[in-house]
Design a protein around this motif. Sequence first.
Motif, short mmCIF file in Angstrom:
data_model
loop_
_atom_site.label_atom_id
_atom_site.label_comp_id
_atom_site.label_asym_id
_atom_site.label_seq_id
_atom_site.Cartn_x
_atom_site.Cartn_y
_atom_site.Cartn_z
N ASP A 111 34.02 -69.58 51.78
CA ASP A 111 34.07 -70.27 50.43
C ASP A 111 35.27 -70.52 49.94
O ASP A 111 35.41 -71.71 49.34
N ALA A 112 36.21 -69.50 50.24
CA ALA A 112 37.69 -69.91 49.83
C ALA A 112 38.11 -71.07 50.55
O ALA A 112 38.71 -71.99 49.94
N LEU A 113 37.87 -71.38 51.91
CA LEU A 113 38.29 -72.52 52.60
C LEU A 113 37.74 -73.75 51.97
O LEU A 113 38.58 -74.71 51.91
N GLY A 114 36.37 -73.91 51.41
CA GLY A 114 36.06 -74.83 50.72
C GLY A 114 36.66 -75.05 49.63
O GLY A 114 36.85 -76.33 49.21
N GLY A 115 36.82 -74.25 48.78
CA GLY A 115 37.53 -74.13 47.28
C GLY A 115 38.82 -74.62 47.56
O GLY A 115 39.54 -75.60 46.66
N LEU A 116 39.68 -74.24 48.68
CA LEU A 116 40.96 -74.89 48.73
C LEU A 116 40.79 -76.04 49.22
O LEU A 116 41.77 -77.15 48.92
N GLY A 117 40.13 -76.77 50.03
CA GLY A 117 39.76 -77.97 50.35
C GLY A 117 39.71 -78.78 49.04
O GLY A 117 40.38 -79.88 48.95
N TRP A 118 38.76 -78.34 48.12
CA TRP A 118 38.58 -79.23 47.07
C TRP A 118 39.65 -79.18 46.15
O TRP A 118 40.13 -80.14 45.38
N GLN B 6 46.85 -80.89 53.25
CA GLN B 6 46.24 -79.48 53.26
C GLN B 6 44.53 -79.41 52.94
O GLN B 6 44.12 -78.65 53.53
N ALA B 7 44.29 -80.41 52.35
CA ALA B 7 42.85 -80.60 52.07
C ALA B 7 42.05 -80.83 53.42
O ALA B 7 40.93 -80.08 53.75
N ALA B 8 42.56 -81.71 54.30
CA ALA B 8 41.97 -82.01 55.49
C ALA B 8 41.86 -80.54 56.53
O ALA B 8 41.05 -80.38 57.25
N ASP B 9 42.93 -79.90 56.35
CA ASP B 9 43.38 -78.70 57.06
C ASP B 9 42.16 -77.76 56.49
O ASP B 9 41.45 -77.05 57.56
N HIS B 10 42.08 -77.59 55.40
CA HIS B 10 40.84 -76.47 55.07
C HIS B 10 39.46 -77.09 55.31
O HIS B 10 38.89 -76.08 55.55
N GLU C 6 30.77 -73.10 64.72
CA GLU C 6 30.82 -72.13 65.49
C GLU C 6 29.50 -71.03 65.03
O GLU C 6 29.20 -70.42 66.21
N GLY C 7 29.41 -70.68 63.90
CA GLY C 7 28.31 -69.91 63.51
C GLY C 7 27.08 -70.62 63.12
O GLY C 7 26.20 -69.76 62.73
N ASP C 8 27.17 -71.71 63.45
CA ASP C 8 25.78 -72.57 63.15
C ASP C 8 25.00 -72.47 61.79
O ASP C 8 24.01 -72.11 61.60
N GLU C 9 26.46 -72.53 60.67
CA GLU C 9 25.91 -72.30 59.37
C GLU C 9 25.67 -73.76 58.73
O GLU C 9 27.05 -74.18 58.18
N ARG C 10 24.84 -74.09 58.58
CA ARG C 10 24.52 -75.80 58.12
C ARG C 10 25.00 -75.80 56.79
O ARG C 10 25.50 -76.88 56.28
N ASP C 11 24.90 -75.01 55.81
CA ASP C 11 25.29 -75.07 54.59
C ASP C 11 26.78 -75.40 54.36
O ASP C 11 27.36 -76.05 53.82
N TRP C 12 27.56 -74.52 55.15
CA TRP C 12 28.91 -74.67 55.28
C TRP C 12 29.34 -75.97 55.99
O TRP C 12 30.33 -76.69 55.52
#
Length: 189
Positions: A65-72, A82-86, A96-102
């Motif tokens: 959630d934090a990575l997404g928030g930092l990206g935005w 920095q956005a691209a990295d996050h 890696e975790g097969d988490e489709r929402d993320w």
Amino acid sequence: GQAADHFQQVLRIARATGDRPGELTALNGLGWTHLRQGRHGQAADHFQQVLRIARATGHRPGGQDALGGLGWTHLRQGRYEQAADHFQRLLDLAQEGDERDWQLEARQGLGRLSHATGDPDAALAHHQRALTLAGELGQPHDQARAHDGLAHAHHALGQHQQARQHWQHALNLLTDLGIDHTDEEETTT
């Protein structure tokens, strides 16, 4: 304002009771609240705190959630590297975790980033994948976001008919949901 106050209260309680997942939830909530209010520095600070705690405790969802928030946050500040990295880190973890929402969230962010940096072909690819994921997950709100991203990409490529079709799809989805916008600032539908 009230949301921030409530998240601050949750944060105090979580810290007082040693509830690390609760602390991560409150910090992420504060980050997203500040981001929506345009307080980018405060948002980034809260998301960075989450990343530190998530790494220390191994709490993967909070960190994502934090990575997404930092990206935005970085995207809205025009800090594209920095956005691209996050967003890429989020996508890698989600795959890696097969988490489709993320995966969907990372693709949507990468699509908006590609559009902002003048790469409509990459934006098209990311938003198409986001649309597919949103359809598989049965998330019409996210389908509307992806359609809007596709419309922007097609418009940038001079494909105005396809752009209109995607904007119409987005509008129809939002109308069916009884809302007139999404939470994503970049959405113009």
